[in-house]
Every structure is written in C-alpha cells, then in structure tokens.
Design an enzyme around this catalytic site. Structure first.
Site, PDB file in Angstrom:
ATOM      1  N   LYS A 127     -16.676  -6.277  17.874  1.00 37.88           N
ATOM      2  CA  LYS A 127     -16.202  -4.895  18.050  1.00 37.88           C
ATOM      3  C   LYS A 127     -15.523  -4.747  19.405  1.00 37.88           C
ATOM      4  O   LYS A 127     -14.458  -4.129  19.510  1.00 37.88           O
ATOM      5  CB  LYS A 127     -17.377  -3.920  17.945  1.00 37.88           C
ATOM      6  CG  LYS A 127     -17.854  -3.703  16.521  1.00 37.88           C
ATOM      7  CD  LYS A 127     -19.178  -2.963  16.485  1.00 37.88           C
ATOM      8  CE  LYS A 127     -19.766  -3.018  15.081  1.00 37.88           C
ATOM      9  NZ  LYS A 127     -21.165  -2.594  15.036  1.00 37.88           N
ATOM     10  N   GLN A 142     -25.859   0.083  17.757  1.00 36.05           N
ATOM     11  CA  GLN A 142     -25.966  -0.948  16.734  1.00 36.05           C
ATOM     12  C   GLN A 142     -27.328  -0.872  16.034  1.00 36.05           C
ATOM     13  O   GLN A 142     -28.363  -0.835  16.698  1.00 36.05           O
ATOM     14  CB  GLN A 142     -25.763  -2.334  17.365  1.00 36.05           C
ATOM     15  CG  GLN A 142     -25.782  -3.488  16.385  1.00 36.05           C
ATOM     16  CD  GLN A 142     -24.608  -3.496  15.422  1.00 36.05           C
ATOM     17  OE1 GLN A 142     -23.508  -3.061  15.757  1.00 36.05           O
ATOM     18  NE2 GLN A 142     -24.835  -3.974  14.218  1.00 36.05           N
ATOM     19  N   ASP A 154     -19.559   6.326  13.918  1.00 37.65           N
ATOM     20  CA  ASP A 154     -20.241   5.710  12.777  1.00 37.65           C
ATOM     21  C   ASP A 154     -20.414   6.706  11.626  1.00 37.65           C
ATOM     22  O   ASP A 154     -20.693   6.302  10.494  1.00 37.65           O
ATOM     23  CB  ASP A 154     -21.646   5.258  13.202  1.00 37.65           C
ATOM     24  CG  ASP A 154     -21.761   3.755  13.391  1.00 37.65           C
ATOM     25  OD1 ASP A 154     -21.005   3.016  12.728  1.00 37.65           O
ATOM     26  OD2 ASP A 154     -22.621   3.336  14.187  1.00 37.65           O
TER      27      ASP A 154
HETATM   28  N1  GUN Z   1     -25.344  -2.435  11.566  1.00 35.99           N
HETATM   29  C1  GUN Z   1     -24.715  -2.939  10.486  1.00 35.99           C
HETATM   30  N2  GUN Z   1     -23.623  -2.211  10.185  1.00 35.99           N
HETATM   31  C2  GUN Z   1     -23.554  -1.237  11.102  1.00 35.99           C
HETATM   32  C3  GUN Z   1     -22.636  -0.167  11.333  1.00 35.99           C
HETATM   33  O1  GUN Z   1     -21.648   0.036  10.613  1.00 35.99           O
HETATM   34  N3  GUN Z   1     -22.914   0.624  12.389  1.00 35.99           N
HETATM   35  C4  GUN Z   1     -23.987   0.437  13.176  1.00 35.99           C
HETATM   36  N4  GUN Z   1     -24.175   1.280  14.184  1.00 35.99           N
HETATM   37  N5  GUN Z   1     -24.866  -0.525  13.007  1.00 35.99           N
HETATM   38  C5  GUN Z   1     -24.643  -1.358  11.967  1.00 35.99           C
END
Ligand code: GUN
Length: 296
Positions: free
Chosen positions: A54, A98, A121
């Site tokens: 990311k 995350q 998100d």
């Molecule tokens: N863990 C796995 N996929 C995601 C996501 O799209 N966002 C977040 N914050 N954590 C994740």
C-alpha cells in the site's frame, strides 16, 4: 467454450495511472498532495506485506504515505491516541487500520474512532449507513473494485440476477448493496443457505467471497454467467513443500461455463489497492472542498 479472463491487474494499473494524473491539479489548488496513513499493529507477515504494498503504491501515484507501526502488545489507548492524531492531521486524507487486530484490541471501537470523512476503507458505520441509503460516502475497496470490473465487462447491470456468496461486513454485505444500487436482483448466500448450487445457477453475476478453496464448480453456473472470485486461499501445490494461491471458484471447470471470470491471482486482488488510492483521492478532494475528478 472458454470464458474470457477478466484482467484485474491491467484494469487496476490503468486506474492507478488515472489517479496519478489527478495529483498535479490537486496540488495546484491546495499546495499539497493527497495523503494516506496506514496503521499496522503487530508483525503478522501477510499484513506486513499488504502494508508495504500500500505504501509503495501510494508513493508511485505521487501521493504521501504515512506509516505507523505499533507492537503486537499495544493497548487500545495507544492505538486510539494515534487515530486521534491522524484525525486532526490536515496532511492525512485517508486512514486505514490494517485488520485483523491483535485480540486485546476491539476492532469496532477502533473503526468507530476514525473520522468517517477519512475512512477510506469504508468500514465506519456512518459509511455503511450512507451506502445502505444511497448517500455519498466511502465504500469498502474490494467490493467497489469488483463492481468496477463488472461494469467494465457488462455495462448496464440493471435487472440482472446477482448472487453474492458470503455475508462479511468487508465484502459480502457492501457488495450486495452496490449491486442493489445498480438495480440487480440480489441474493446473499452463506454457510446456511440450502442447495447453494441451485441458488448460484440462477445468477447472471456470481461474486464468491467465502474463503473456501475452489468451492464453486462449473456445474453450479448458468451458461454465460460473469464470475468474480474474491477468494485468496493458500493451498498445497503440486510440488512437494510448495504452496499456491487459489480462489473460491474452481477456475478450470467454471471457465467452461462462464462467459467471463477473474483469475486468482491477478483478478480482484490488484483492484483493492487501486481503489484504496481512489478513495484517498476522493477524500482529499472532498476535504479540500473540491469536486472529485470525474471518471474514477
Ligand atoms: N485486511 C485485509 N483486507 C483489508 C482491508 O481491505 N482493509 C483493512 N484495513 N484491513 C484489511
């Protein structure tokens, strides 16, 4: 018959280029670049890989990346203090914590602490509510990426039968809301659904998000269905000691019946990060009082 392969990697690459192209005008108007903050608690290897990708993608798009790492035994108060600081920081347009979090931390409390206007998100209940009532907000990245691929492939989705397999807050439920918003007739199937193959056989659009390797078989599909496979499952490979990634759909048999299908890897996966950047660009424009660029 062999289905067309929906190239999510190429689509995501195009989206990331279009996003990067919006940054100079944003900077000219505001004197800064859009910023995304990612918070990682602990050292789960898969999560660390995601967070690194990311950050890299954010910088490649010409945006600012902020990373905050906390030890696995961090307290709820420490995490909430960082979120509070990021909520107040004008250079931060998007905040992503995350998931999953270590077990001493309460995910719902943490998500609720994020400013909904920075919740790229789309997990905050304010954004879930906005999606449910059709107001502008933020939509979770994976389902929004799936919708982009579907619209690119099919065009108008109105009136189509869509079956979403899986009812998670992150994928299944928002996916169903998005498809309803496109005027599909939507069914959400899950582990208690009776005769799942018969339900899936009704669908013009199948979105599989259950986390069971190769569960959906070709003979579950209506001829010509468009299949979106959200699954990322690591299973034993054909070579001893090696693993491989497979989706929730048995690609070989499904490709015999479907008209188009996303592969794993290279389908939905690359879309998630591209949409995260897209949501960050949109957040930055909204926060600056600018109209988000068209065509994202
Ligand atoms: N863990 C796995 N996929 C995601 C996501 O799209 N966002 C977040 N914050 N954590 C994740």
């Amino acid at each position: 018959m062999s289905a067309d392969r929906i190239d999510g990697k190429a689509f995501a690459g195009g989206l990331r280029e279009r996003l990067a192209a919006t940054v100079p005008a944003f900077t000219a108007a505001t004197g800064r670049v859009p910023g995304l903050a990612v918070v990682l608690v602990g050292e789960d290897p898969a999560s660390s890989v995601y967070v690194r990708s990311k950050g890299k993608a954010t910088v490649e798009a010409g945006m600012a990346s902020f990373e905050h790492k906390l030890p696995a035994d961090a307290t709820q108060a420490e995490l909430l203090a960082i979120i509070d600081q990021l909520n107040r920081d004008d250079a931060v347009d998007g905040i992503l914590v995350q998931l999953p979090l270590p077990k001493q931390l309460d995910e719902q409390t943490v998500i609720a602490a994020i400013d909904p206007d920075k919740d790229v998100d789309g997990f905050h209940i304010a954004n879930a509510g906005r999606l449910a009532v059709g107001q502008p907000g933020f939509v979770p990245c994976t389902p929004l990426g799936c919708l982009m691929l579907l619209k690119d492939r099919i065009g108008d989705l109105s009136g189509l039968e869509a079956v979403v397999i899986g009812r998670s807050n992150i994928v299944g439920k928002p996916m169903a809301q998005l498809l309803l918003g496109e005027s599909c007739t939507v069914t959400i199937a899950h582990s208690r659904t009776r005769d799942l193959p018969a339900v899936v056989r009704r669908a013009d659009i199948v979105v599989a998000a259950v986390g069971r390797p190769e569960m959906v078989k070709g003979d579950w599909l209506k001829a010509g269905a468009v299949v979106i496979d959200v699954g990322i499952n690591r299973v034993a490979g054909s070579e001893a000691g090696k693993t491989k990634l497979v989706g929730d759909v048995d690609y070989a048999s499904a490709a015999e019946v479907a008209s188009a299908i996303t592969p794993v890897p290279g389908g939905v996966g690359p879309m998630t990060i591209a949409v995260l950047l897209r949501n960050t660009v949109v957040a930055a424009h909204r926060r600056a009082g600018l109209a988000p660029p068209a065509g994202l």
